[in-house]
Design a protein around this motif. Structure first.
Motif, PDB file in Angstrom:
ATOM      1  N   CYS A 147      67.491 -23.575  -1.569  1.00 26.48           N
ATOM      2  CA  CYS A 147      67.372 -25.105  -1.454  1.00 26.48           C
ATOM      3  C   CYS A 147      68.788 -25.572  -1.526  1.00 26.48           C
ATOM      4  O   CYS A 147      69.530 -26.508   0.071  1.00 26.48           O
ATOM      5  CB  CYS A 147      66.354 -25.849  -2.407  1.00 26.48           C
ATOM      6  SG  CYS A 147      66.603 -27.450  -2.158  1.00 26.48           S
ATOM      7  N   LEU A 148      69.837 -25.384  -2.705  1.00 31.26           N
ATOM      8  CA  LEU A 148      70.970 -25.675  -2.671  1.00 31.26           C
ATOM      9  C   LEU A 148      71.791 -25.100  -1.586  1.00 31.26           C
ATOM     10  O   LEU A 148      72.573 -25.320  -1.294  1.00 31.26           O
ATOM     11  CB  LEU A 148      71.224 -25.235  -3.876  1.00 31.26           C
ATOM     12  CG  LEU A 148      70.634 -25.988  -5.326  1.00 31.26           C
ATOM     13  CD1 LEU A 148      71.585 -25.468  -5.991  1.00 31.26           C
ATOM     14  CD2 LEU A 148      71.702 -28.100  -5.229  1.00 31.26           C
ATOM     15  N   VAL A 149      71.732 -23.558  -1.774  1.00 28.38           N
ATOM     16  CA  VAL A 149      72.569 -23.155  -0.450  1.00 28.38           C
ATOM     17  C   VAL A 149      72.301 -23.158   0.694  1.00 28.38           C
ATOM     18  O   VAL A 149      73.332 -23.824   1.591  1.00 28.38           O
ATOM     19  CB  VAL A 149      72.698 -21.468  -0.832  1.00 28.38           C
ATOM     20  CG1 VAL A 149      73.267 -21.375   1.015  1.00 28.38           C
ATOM     21  CG2 VAL A 149      73.181 -21.128  -1.893  1.00 28.38           C
ATOM     22  N   VAL A 150      71.086 -23.605   1.351  1.00 27.76           N
ATOM     23  CA  VAL A 150      70.726 -23.774   2.870  1.00 27.76           C
ATOM     24  C   VAL A 150      71.221 -25.433   2.662  1.00 27.76           C
ATOM     25  O   VAL A 150      71.602 -25.530   4.252  1.00 27.76           O
ATOM     26  CB  VAL A 150      69.004 -23.829   2.879  1.00 27.76           C
ATOM     27  CG1 VAL A 150      69.162 -24.142   4.183  1.00 27.76           C
ATOM     28  CG2 VAL A 150      68.706 -22.354   3.087  1.00 27.76           C
ATOM     29  N   ALA A 151      70.536 -26.075   2.097  1.00 30.64           N
ATOM     30  CA  ALA A 151      71.539 -27.385   1.888  1.00 30.64           C
ATOM     31  C   ALA A 151      73.147 -27.734   2.049  1.00 30.64           C
ATOM     32  O   ALA A 151      73.608 -28.548   3.044  1.00 30.64           O
ATOM     33  CB  ALA A 151      70.547 -28.857   1.353  1.00 30.64           C
ATOM     34  N   VAL A 152      73.540 -26.936   0.899  1.00 32.42           N
ATOM     35  CA  VAL A 152      75.128 -27.189   1.542  1.00 32.42           C
ATOM     36  C   VAL A 152      75.431 -26.739   2.913  1.00 32.42           C
ATOM     37  O   VAL A 152      76.400 -27.110   3.501  1.00 32.42           O
ATOM     38  CB  VAL A 152      75.491 -26.629   0.381  1.00 32.42           C
ATOM     39  CG1 VAL A 152      77.696 -26.500   0.691  1.00 32.42           C
ATOM     40  CG2 VAL A 152      75.780 -27.277  -0.993  1.00 32.42           C
ATOM     41  N   VAL A 153      75.038 -25.710   3.144  1.00 27.73           N
ATOM     42  CA  VAL A 153      75.730 -24.678   4.190  1.00 27.73           C
ATOM     43  C   VAL A 153      75.155 -25.867   5.838  1.00 27.73           C
ATOM     44  O   VAL A 153      76.400 -25.564   6.578  1.00 27.73           O
ATOM     45  CB  VAL A 153      74.755 -23.514   4.267  1.00 27.73           C
ATOM     46  CG1 VAL A 153      74.827 -23.292   6.130  1.00 27.73           C
ATOM     47  CG2 VAL A 153      75.682 -22.957   3.642  1.00 27.73           C
ATOM     48  N   SER A 154      74.215 -25.755   5.451  1.00 27.52           N
ATOM     49  CA  SER A 154      73.729 -27.218   6.888  1.00 27.52           C
ATOM     50  C   SER A 154      75.000 -28.109   7.035  1.00 27.52           C
ATOM     51  O   SER A 154      74.475 -28.952   8.231  1.00 27.52           O
ATOM     52  CB  SER A 154      72.013 -27.021   6.619  1.00 27.52           C
ATOM     53  OG  SER A 154      72.053 -28.183   5.697  1.00 27.52           O
ATOM     54  N   GLY A 155      74.622 -28.571   5.718  1.00 25.61           N
ATOM     55  CA  GLY A 155      75.735 -30.280   5.797  1.00 25.61           C
ATOM     56  C   GLY A 155      76.730 -29.612   6.507  1.00 25.61           C
ATOM     57  O   GLY A 155      77.844 -30.520   7.395  1.00 25.61           O
ATOM     58  N   ILE A 156      77.196 -28.427   6.242  1.00 26.10           N
ATOM     59  CA  ILE A 156      78.904 -28.324   6.696  1.00 26.10           C
ATOM     60  C   ILE A 156      78.918 -28.096   8.338  1.00 26.10           C
ATOM     61  O   ILE A 156      80.075 -27.836   8.567  1.00 26.10           O
ATOM     62  CB  ILE A 156      79.649 -26.814   6.280  1.00 26.10           C
ATOM     63  CG1 ILE A 156      79.322 -26.795   4.661  1.00 26.10           C
ATOM     64  CG2 ILE A 156      80.091 -26.203   6.349  1.00 26.10           C
ATOM     65  CD1 ILE A 156      80.160 -26.143   3.767  1.00 26.10           C
ATOM     66  N   LEU A 157      77.554 -27.253   8.712  1.00 21.33           N
ATOM     67  CA  LEU A 157      77.293 -26.773  10.248  1.00 21.33           C
ATOM     68  C   LEU A 157      77.079 -27.364  10.720  1.00 21.33           C
ATOM     69  O   LEU A 157      77.620 -27.656  11.734  1.00 21.33           O
ATOM     70  CB  LEU A 157      76.122 -25.203  10.329  1.00 21.33           C
ATOM     71  CG  LEU A 157      76.412 -24.052   9.510  1.00 21.33           C
ATOM     72  CD1 LEU A 157      74.938 -23.180   9.563  1.00 21.33           C
ATOM     73  CD2 LEU A 157      77.781 -23.869  10.067  1.00 21.33           C
ATOM     74  N   THR A 158      76.638 -28.925  10.052  1.00 21.27           N
ATOM     75  CA  THR A 158      76.901 -29.832  11.022  1.00 21.27           C
ATOM     76  C   THR A 158      77.845 -31.544  11.130  1.00 21.27           C
ATOM     77  O   THR A 158      78.276 -32.183  11.265  1.00 21.27           O
ATOM     78  CB  THR A 158      75.215 -30.871  10.250  1.00 21.27           C
ATOM     79  OG1 THR A 158      75.216 -31.267   9.523  1.00 21.27           O
ATOM     80  CG2 THR A 158      74.087 -30.225  10.599  1.00 21.27           C
ATOM     81  N   GLY A 159      78.986 -30.680  10.209  1.00 19.70           N
ATOM     82  CA  GLY A 159      80.198 -30.735  11.112  1.00 19.70           C
ATOM     83  C   GLY A 159      80.828 -32.327   9.475  1.00 19.70           C
ATOM     84  O   GLY A 159      81.540 -33.297   9.987  1.00 19.70           O
TER      85      GLY A 159
END
Length: 371
Positions: A305-317
């Motif tokens: 959950c933590l990794v996916v949330a952080v990575v998705s936030g980074i990928l969406t700018g």
């Protein structure tokens, strides 16, 4: 075992991604988005899932003690406020920080509470090796929360500096008033504290409801669904009154008439489905992994959950305008939280008995995350 691990990964991924579709709604104010989300995730999805999948729903709830039910309702109100604040935090500081700070706080409190309860009741503490591992894990997660807080403040300073430079160049365009990262961080942490009310509701309700679930021919993992229904309905009541007031106060009711409503509804329904289904999938995973299920799933679920949330936030700018220093704080916080979760899980295995209670007890560790 493969099915259990896969289910834990899916559960963590769903929770990590649940808020992402909300970034793509159009012509909605925050109040429109989150009010519709909470109606779906607190009422429509839980009722539909429970009535469709669970046998003997009426019999399951008819025998529960009124005192237990009252305790569940009161603690669920607190959880509802906490989850509502989580949504506000995401709007203020984005997916990456909103998730990591909220969930990090829940993990911290959820790990400390059992120790405090044991001390207050005169119960024995974990063995020395287990206690050392648990306290070490708590300290590492705390470092992660602090690092993420620092990342948020650094990112706010970076974005303010860029805006000042643009204003100095005479860009002249009007922009929305920037949201305070300090306020968003505070909302996420306080929301995480309140969200531990789910632990209380689950602790009191899982035993009697779990027995009733199995007695009516359901698998043990459906105990999570049985507990979640009154918890979600009670928490949803708080959110309903809050958003009725907010929609009226900000005169946002008319925003629901947008031509984009159909698209927005689909996006928000996906949010609601992921948010609710993550808990049921978590319980299913713990049930499939047997004796070590609670500990293994706890680690996999929270880490994913933590990794996916952080990575998705980074990928969406979300971090496009952040400096390398701010990003380093973010990555440090993520690393500490993942390491802390794994350390906590390891500490829990040291005193684990060969046999464990049904999955009802297993789900308590992570479901307080607002899932």
């Amino acid at each position: 075992m493969f099915i259990g691990i896969a289910a834990a990964l899916v559960a963590g991924t769903m929770l990590g991604l649940y808020a992402l579709p909300g970034k793509y709604t159009t012509d909605f104010e925050e109040e429109n988005k989150w009010s519709l989300f909470f109606i779906l995730t607190m009422f429509v999805v839980p009722l539909g899932a429970t009535l469709t999948l669970m046998k003997g729903v009426g019999a399951v709830y008819s025998g529960i003690d009124s005192g237990i039910l009252l305790t569940m309702i009161v603690s669920s109100f607190l959880w509802g406020v906490g989850v509502m604040m989580w949504g506000k935090a995401i709007d203020h500081i984005g997916l990456s920080l909103g998730f990591s700070l909220f969930i990090g706080t829940v993990i911290l409190v959820g790990s400390i509470l059992p120790l405090g309860i044991a001390i207050s009741k005169g119960q024995p503490l974990p063995s020395t090796p287990a206690l050392i591992a648990i306290l070490t894990g708590i300290a590492i997660v705390l470092l992660g929360v602090l690092s993420n807080g620092k990342a948020g403040l650094a990112r706010e300073a970076d974005e303010a500096a860029i805006k000042s430079a643009e204003d100095a160049e005479g860009d002249g365009g009007e922009s929305a008033k920037p949201k305070s990262y300090a306020l968003g961080i505070t909302i996420a942490v306080v929301g995480g504290l309140l969200a531990t009310g789910f632990n209380v509701a689950f602790t009191y309700g899982a035993g009697p409801l779990g027995e009733a679930v199995v007695a009516n021919g359901n698998p043990g993992w459906m105990t999570a669904m049985a507990v979640m229904l009154p918890v979600f309905l009670s928490g949803g009541a708080v959110m309903t009154f809050y958003f009725l007031y907010q929609l009226s106060q900000k005169k946002a009711w008319g925003k629901f008439k947008t031509p984009a409503f159909g698209k927005n509804f689909v996006l928000i329904f996906v949010m609601a489905f992921f948010h609710y289904a993550a808990s049921a999938m978590y319980a299913f995973a713990a049930d499939k992994l047997g004796a070590n299920g609670p500990v293994v799933v706890y680690a996999i679920f929270n880490t994913t959950c933590l990794v996916v949330a952080v990575v998705s936030g980074i990928l969406t700018g979300e971090w496009t305008k952040a400096s390398p220093t701010a990003r380093r704080w973010l990555y440090t916080g993520l690393f500490c939280m993942v390491a802390g979760v794994l350390t906590l899980a390891f500490g829990q295995t040291l005193d684990q008995a060969p046999e464990t209670e049904p999955v009802a007890e297993a789900v308590v560790a992570a479901d307080a995350e607002g899932v």
